[in-house]
Structure formats: C-alpha cells, structure tokens
Design a protein around this motif. Structure first.
Motif, mmCIF file in Angstrom:
data_model
loop_
_atom_site.group_PDB
_atom_site.id
_atom_site.type_symbol
_atom_site.label_atom_id
_atom_site.label_comp_id
_atom_site.label_asym_id
_atom_site.label_seq_id
_atom_site.Cartn_x
_atom_site.Cartn_y
_atom_site.Cartn_z
ATOM 1 N N TRP A 33 0.845 -1.191 0.000
ATOM 2 C CA TRP A 33 0.000 0.000 0.000
ATOM 3 C C TRP A 33 0.884 1.245 0.000
ATOM 4 C CZ3 TRP A 33 -1.071 -4.547 2.101
ATOM 5 C CH2 TRP A 33 -2.376 -5.058 2.073
ATOM 6 N N LYS A 34 0.282 2.366 -0.393
ATOM 7 C CA LYS A 34 0.998 3.651 -0.406
ATOM 8 C C LYS A 34 0.201 4.670 0.392
ATOM 9 C CE LYS A 34 2.972 7.037 -3.678
ATOM 10 N NZ LYS A 34 3.125 7.367 -5.119
ATOM 11 N N VAL A 35 0.900 5.422 1.258
ATOM 12 C CA VAL A 35 0.278 6.470 2.061
ATOM 13 C C VAL A 35 1.082 7.754 1.858
ATOM 14 C CG1 VAL A 35 -0.651 7.056 4.327
ATOM 15 C CG2 VAL A 35 -0.103 4.675 3.803
ATOM 16 N N GLN A 36 0.389 8.866 1.656
ATOM 17 C CA GLN A 36 1.071 10.142 1.483
ATOM 18 C C GLN A 36 0.468 11.187 2.414
ATOM 19 O OE1 GLN A 36 0.580 10.249 -2.944
ATOM 20 N NE2 GLN A 36 2.794 10.631 -2.946
ATOM 21 N N ASN A 37 1.324 12.062 2.904
ATOM 22 C CA ASN A 37 0.881 13.165 3.753
ATOM 23 C C ASN A 37 1.831 14.330 3.547
ATOM 24 O OD1 ASN A 37 -0.641 14.462 5.932
ATOM 25 N ND2 ASN A 37 1.238 14.203 7.126
ATOM 26 N N GLN A 38 1.332 15.400 2.896
ATOM 27 C CA GLN A 38 2.167 16.537 2.552
ATOM 28 C C GLN A 38 3.396 16.039 1.784
ATOM 29 O OE1 GLN A 38 2.801 18.885 6.108
ATOM 30 N NE2 GLN A 38 0.619 19.178 6.425
ATOM 31 N N GLY A 39 4.592 16.224 2.304
ATOM 32 C CA GLY A 39 5.773 15.798 1.563
ATOM 33 C C GLY A 39 6.226 14.391 1.873
ATOM 34 N N ALA A 40 5.534 13.707 2.770
ATOM 35 C CA ALA A 40 5.977 12.381 3.206
ATOM 36 C C ALA A 40 5.194 11.266 2.507
ATOM 37 C CB ALA A 40 5.827 12.243 4.712
ATOM 38 N N THR A 41 5.908 10.190 2.193
ATOM 39 C CA THR A 41 5.308 8.994 1.600
ATOM 40 C C THR A 41 5.766 7.777 2.392
ATOM 41 O OG1 THR A 41 5.314 9.961 -0.629
ATOM 42 C CG2 THR A 41 5.150 7.570 -0.482
ATOM 43 N N ALA A 42 4.852 6.842 2.591
ATOM 44 C CA ALA A 42 5.212 5.559 3.198
ATOM 45 C C ALA A 42 4.641 4.438 2.344
ATOM 46 C CB ALA A 42 4.675 5.456 4.621
ATOM 47 N N TYR A 43 5.490 3.497 1.996
ATOM 48 C CA TYR A 43 5.034 2.265 1.354
ATOM 49 C C TYR A 43 4.915 1.202 2.436
ATOM 50 C CZ TYR A 43 6.017 4.315 -3.222
ATOM 51 O OH TYR A 43 6.001 5.121 -4.339
ATOM 52 N N LEU A 44 3.775 0.546 2.499
ATOM 53 C CA LEU A 44 3.532 -0.502 3.491
ATOM 54 C C LEU A 44 3.603 -1.856 2.796
ATOM 55 C CD1 LEU A 44 0.390 1.105 5.195
ATOM 56 C CD2 LEU A 44 2.810 1.544 5.684
ATOM 57 N N VAL A 45 4.596 -2.634 3.141
ATOM 58 C CA VAL A 45 4.847 -3.917 2.469
ATOM 59 C C VAL A 45 4.585 -5.057 3.442
ATOM 60 C CG1 VAL A 45 6.592 -5.343 1.347
ATOM 61 C CG2 VAL A 45 6.560 -2.871 0.959
ATOM 62 N N GLY A 46 3.731 -5.988 3.036
ATOM 63 C CA GLY A 46 3.455 -7.167 3.843
ATOM 64 C C GLY A 46 4.530 -8.213 3.615
ATOM 65 N N SER A 47 5.170 -8.634 4.695
ATOM 66 C CA SER A 47 6.298 -9.563 4.577
ATOM 67 C C SER A 47 5.897 -10.984 4.903
ATOM 68 C CB SER A 47 7.425 -9.135 5.522
ATOM 69 O OG SER A 47 8.479 -10.076 5.502
ATOM 70 N N ILE A 48 6.468 -11.911 4.151
ATOM 71 C CA ILE A 48 6.531 -13.312 4.525
ATOM 72 C C ILE A 48 7.999 -13.544 4.866
ATOM 73 C CG2 ILE A 48 6.275 -15.683 3.758
ATOM 74 C CD1 ILE A 48 3.641 -14.220 4.109
ATOM 75 N N HIS A 49 8.267 -14.044 6.047
ATOM 76 C CA HIS A 49 9.630 -14.051 6.554
ATOM 77 C C HIS A 49 10.393 -15.338 6.297
ATOM 78 C CE1 HIS A 49 8.879 -10.270 8.792
ATOM 79 N NE2 HIS A 49 7.680 -10.773 8.898
#
Length: 312
Positions: A33-49
């Motif tokens: 998933w991708k989340v943005q707020n003003q100048g910040a971006t976060a990619y949320l990656v689901g891991s299989i370990h």
C-alpha cells in the motif's frame, strides 16, 4: 497451527509461513500500500519471513518503491539484537511456576504428540513439560521450518534489509524486542495453552501451508485474515492471543508510521515499511488504523474476489 506459524516472531525467526506454492509471475502481485501526507510517503509492504528462491525476483513494483525510499523501517533488525540481553529476556518468561507442568493440562493424545515431537527432535520430554506454552509453540515452529525447504534468508524483510545496508540507507525499528516477546509471553495462560493444543492437534495438517502463501502471493489480505481467523472461530480461547499479537500491535505500529508521515512537512521523504503480512490484513489492520487517523491508504495491487479460495 495457522496461528502459530503466522505469529511466532521472536529472537531467531519472524512470522513463519511455510508453504509449497510457486511464485508464478502471471498472478504474483505486490502485497503493498501507499500512504502520502504533505511531503511524506510511506510504502507498506506485507512480509513473509520464510520463503524459497522460487519467489524471486519479486514483482517490479516492490523494487520501484524501494528505489525511491530514503529509509527502511522494519519490525526489528536481527543484527541489532544483543544476544545476552535477548537470552535473559526469554529466560525470564519461558518457565512455568514451580509445581506446574503442562501434562496437568494436556490430554493423553496431546501428551503423546508432544512425546513424539521430543523424540524426533532429540528433546527432553520432561523438560518440555516445564516450559510455558508460548515458548513450546516457538519450538514446534522452529522444528517445522527446519524440516521444510523454506528459509528465513529468503524472507521479504531480510531481502530488503540486505539491500538497505548495501545502499547505506537508515534503518528504523518499529518495535522493541521486549514489546514483541511480551505480546505473546504475557498473553493469558489459557490463550497460550489453546495455541499449543491447536498446534499439537494440527501438526500433521499440511494443506493450510500452501494456502497462506497463496493468499499473500495474490495480494488477498481479506482471504489471508479469514483463513487464519478460522482457528479463532474453531477455538474461541485463542481470541486474546489474536488481540495481543495483532490488534494491539497494529495500533502501536500505526502510531509509529504516522510519526514517519508527519516528519517532513516542508520536504519530501519516503519510508519503505516492511511488516508481517497479517498486520496489513483484517478489520483492525495497520491499514485500518491509519485510515482512522485520517490518512488515505492506496492499495498497489488489483483487488481479487476474496471469497474465492486461492486453490480453486
């Protein structure tokens, strides 16, 4: 056993998903998933370990997002763990009180399964009876991983940790080891015992393994959660464990990620966040918690019919 394979995340291994599905590029989607707020971006990656080399290369979307990142955030960086302090923490939470042994709570068939496990793995059965259920579930999980072709070295989190260190990216840790271990070790004894008995009774059940990885490979978070939650429906005593290992931690993770999203109001920054896939699944996921905070969270995969089994 679905629960113990997805939730056993302590010193030596992360969330373990052992499966026999191959990574077919035509239906391989990024669990991201991708989340943005003003100048910040976060990619949320689901891991299989724990995976096999067959799952690589990953979908290009992962690498494209990682290439844009200024830093990596993971639950924990294993290389930062202090062995002595880690061992002391585990030792402080692994033994039952004097006079209490597990055979007081296990049925005869369950005790036999535990004896069989001890014999097959060269363990002392009498010693195992003095271990708290959460730690015994961890040992069952480690043994199962050892007997499989799946390796933590091919896990998604370690894959990106290695790349981040090669690039010299800053690495952030979302949780502490104490928080992770306490989440399960401090769960009610009844819930721990239910997790152990469920694990013992399902030790020979192999069908669920391929299905869990397939839900992840198809980026089907609802299907993954529903599949795992079936254990709670079958054994309601497991619900406090689910809440401790998922719901409560998801809230804390979302709080930390929201800090990342608020740190660069006047300049751009991108954080590549890798957490266990189940934390991004279900009604109280990290995705949900961030949406409750007012963020728009955009899936970077094509939605599937989550009612359909991945094996049909």
């Amino acid at each position: 056993m679905r629960l113990h394979n997805l939730f056993s995340k302590f010193i030596f291994i992360a969330l373990l998903v052992i499966a026999h599905a191959s990574a077919i590029a035509s239906s391989y989607q990024p669990f991201m998933w991708k989340v943005q707020n003003q100048g910040a971006t976060a990619y949320l990656v689901g891991s299989i370990h724990a995976l096999t080399p067959d799952f690589y290369p990953l979908p290009e979307a992962y690498q494209e997002a990682f290439a844009s990142a200024d830093r990596l955030a993971v639950e924990l960086d294993p290389e930062n763990l202090a062995p002595y302090q880690s061992s002391r923490l585990v030792q402080s939470k692994m033994w039952l009180p004097k006079g209490i042994t597990l055979d007081q709570y296990l049925t005869q068939p369950q005790q036999q399964k535990l004896k069989d496990f001890a014999e097959e793995n060269g363990s002392d059965y009498q010693r195992l009876l003095h271990i708290r259920p959460w730690m015994l579930v961890e040992q069952l999980t480690q043994a199962q991983l050892k007997d499989s072709e799946y390796q933590a070295d091919y896990g998604i989190d370690l894959h990106f940790l290695k790349q981040a260190k090669e690039k010299g990216l800053p690495i952030l840790e979302i949780e502490s080891l104490t928080q992770q271990i306490s989440a399960i070790a401090d769960a009610p004894f009844r819930a721990q015992l239910a997790m152990l008995t469920t694990s013992l009774e399902q030790m020979e059940d192999k069908d669920y393994m391929a299905q869990m990885t397939e839900y992840w490979r198809q980026a089907n978070p609802d299907g993954l959660y529903q599949f795992v939650y079936q254990d709670v429906l079958d054994t309601p005593q497991l619900k406090p464990m689910m809440e401790a290992l998922l719901d409560h931690r998801n809230q804390r993770m979302a709080d930390v990620i929201s800090i990342y999203l608020g740190q660069s109001p006047n300049s751009s920054s991108t954080t590549f966040v890798v957490i266990g896939a189940l934390h991004l699944s279900g009604p109280k996921s990290v995705v949900y918690e961030l949406e409750q905070k007012g963020y728009r969270v955009q899936p970077l995969f094509t939605s599937l019919n989550n009612e359909k089994s991945p094996n049909k």
